[in-house]
Scaffold this motif. Sequence first.
Motif, PDB file in Angstrom:
ATOM      1  N   HIS A 117      33.199 -16.152  31.508  1.00  0.00           N
ATOM      2  CA  HIS A 117      34.037 -17.255  31.971  1.00  0.00           C
ATOM      3  C   HIS A 117      33.240 -18.555  31.911  1.00  0.00           C
ATOM      4  O   HIS A 117      32.076 -18.585  32.332  1.00  0.00           O
TER       5      HIS A 117
ATOM      6  N   ALA B  14      42.478 -13.342  27.154  1.00  0.00           N
ATOM      7  CA  ALA B  14      42.974 -12.309  28.064  1.00  0.00           C
ATOM      8  C   ALA B  14      44.486 -12.305  28.181  1.00  0.00           C
ATOM      9  O   ALA B  14      45.079 -11.308  28.610  1.00  0.00           O
ATOM     10  N   ALA B  15      45.129 -13.408  27.796  1.00  0.00           N
ATOM     11  CA  ALA B  15      46.588 -13.496  27.906  1.00  0.00           C
ATOM     12  C   ALA B  15      47.300 -12.941  26.674  1.00  0.00           C
ATOM     13  O   ALA B  15      48.532 -12.794  26.682  1.00  0.00           O
ATOM     14  N   LEU B  16      46.572 -12.613  25.613  1.00  0.00           N
ATOM     15  CA  LEU B  16      47.203 -12.071  24.405  1.00  0.00           C
ATOM     16  C   LEU B  16      47.757 -10.683  24.690  1.00  0.00           C
ATOM     17  O   LEU B  16      47.077  -9.833  25.283  1.00  0.00           O
ATOM     18  N   SER B  17      48.967 -10.421  24.245  1.00  0.00           N
ATOM     19  CA  SER B  17      49.595  -9.128  24.530  1.00  0.00           C
ATOM     20  C   SER B  17      49.021  -7.995  23.692  1.00  0.00           C
ATOM     21  O   SER B  17      48.910  -6.863  24.152  1.00  0.00           O
TER      22      SER B  17
ATOM     23  N   THR C  24      40.509 -21.377  23.884  1.00  0.00           N
ATOM     24  CA  THR C  24      41.757 -20.647  23.695  1.00  0.00           C
ATOM     25  C   THR C  24      41.914 -20.188  22.252  1.00  0.00           C
ATOM     26  O   THR C  24      41.335 -20.765  21.323  1.00  0.00           O
TER      27      THR C  24
ATOM     28  N   GLU D 125      46.305 -19.962  23.954  1.00  0.00           N
ATOM     29  CA  GLU D 125      46.189 -19.359  25.276  1.00  0.00           C
ATOM     30  C   GLU D 125      44.865 -18.626  25.410  1.00  0.00           C
ATOM     31  O   GLU D 125      44.213 -18.316  24.398  1.00  0.00           O
ATOM     32  N   PRO D 126      44.435 -18.335  26.631  1.00  0.00           N
ATOM     33  CA  PRO D 126      43.198 -17.578  26.802  1.00  0.00           C
ATOM     34  C   PRO D 126      43.302 -16.208  26.146  1.00  0.00           C
ATOM     35  O   PRO D 126      44.380 -15.599  26.098  1.00  0.00           O
TER      36      PRO D 126
ATOM     37  N   PRO E 277      45.720  -8.072  21.653  1.00  0.00           N
ATOM     38  CA  PRO E 277      44.590  -8.847  21.141  1.00  0.00           C
ATOM     39  C   PRO E 277      43.997  -8.323  19.843  1.00  0.00           C
ATOM     40  O   PRO E 277      43.633  -9.107  18.963  1.00  0.00           O
TER      41      PRO E 277
ATOM     42  N   ARG F   6      37.571 -25.030  28.762  1.00  0.00           N
ATOM     43  CA  ARG F   6      38.275 -23.805  28.375  1.00  0.00           C
ATOM     44  C   ARG F   6      38.146 -23.574  26.878  1.00  0.00           C
ATOM     45  O   ARG F   6      37.819 -24.486  26.113  1.00  0.00           O
TER      46      ARG F   6
ATOM     47  N   GLY G 271      36.763 -13.883  25.805  1.00  0.00           N
ATOM     48  CA  GLY G 271      36.938 -13.382  27.159  1.00  0.00           C
ATOM     49  C   GLY G 271      35.827 -12.518  27.712  1.00  0.00           C
ATOM     50  O   GLY G 271      36.023 -11.846  28.733  1.00  0.00           O
TER      51      GLY G 271
END
Length: 242
Positions: A55, A69-72, A62, A66-67, A74, A60, A52
């Motif tokens: 960009h 940035a989407a990890l709760s 992952t 998931e990306p 990280p 993509r 992340g």
Amino acid sequence: MTAVVSFDGFSKSYGGDAVVRDLSFTVRQGSVVGLLGPNGAGKSTALRGLVGLLHPTAGRATVFGEPFAALSSPARRVGVHMDGLGFETGITARRHLDIYRLAAGMPRSRVDAVLEQADLAAHAGKRVHRFSTGMRQRLGLATALLGDPELLVLDEPANGLDPSGIRWLRGFIRSFAAQGGTVLVSSHQLAELEQTVDEVVVMRRSMLFHGPLESLTSGGAATLEEGYFELVDGSEGGAFRA
């Protein structure tokens, strides 16, 4: 096995010049995959896109589906060690790690644990500006381990290590994988990855090869001579200094 890392058509350009083109591969859970290529091949760009820090222009990348940035949480899933994630050189190694473990929400005991893992316990009270390049590499690895992650993303971790340090690094990576961890590690030296990786991804902006290391270095697939790694199957990329 489960795909922990996935690149799907990942591309990155600056001003119309492609740094990485259409990179696609996966890293399975519990495996060690080496990203191999000369300086300027796009390895660091690909890894920065994965975690992340940039960009992609297209495609993509992952982690765990998931990306990044989407990890709760990280830091508890992915440990990252690469240039640009530096140190405050005026503080001690222990203080540096204590700051990062607070940011990751980890207990104080993690600092002692990772100092032991990185073989830095005897230097915990030393200020970072007194560290050699190899010791800073170990401190970077210790930092990556603070969250007790499932995945390590390591960009050229052998830089600055002497032969004994490289042997230590190999054992460190294999031990992490043996305990169920997954590792994606980059290098421009084939010899640094031997006896360590399960698979290699050879790239020079685009991917030239993906598979077991023995498939790359046997059966006429490649040669390694006097510091040069040369693809001899007609693939794009020619020869490059390893």
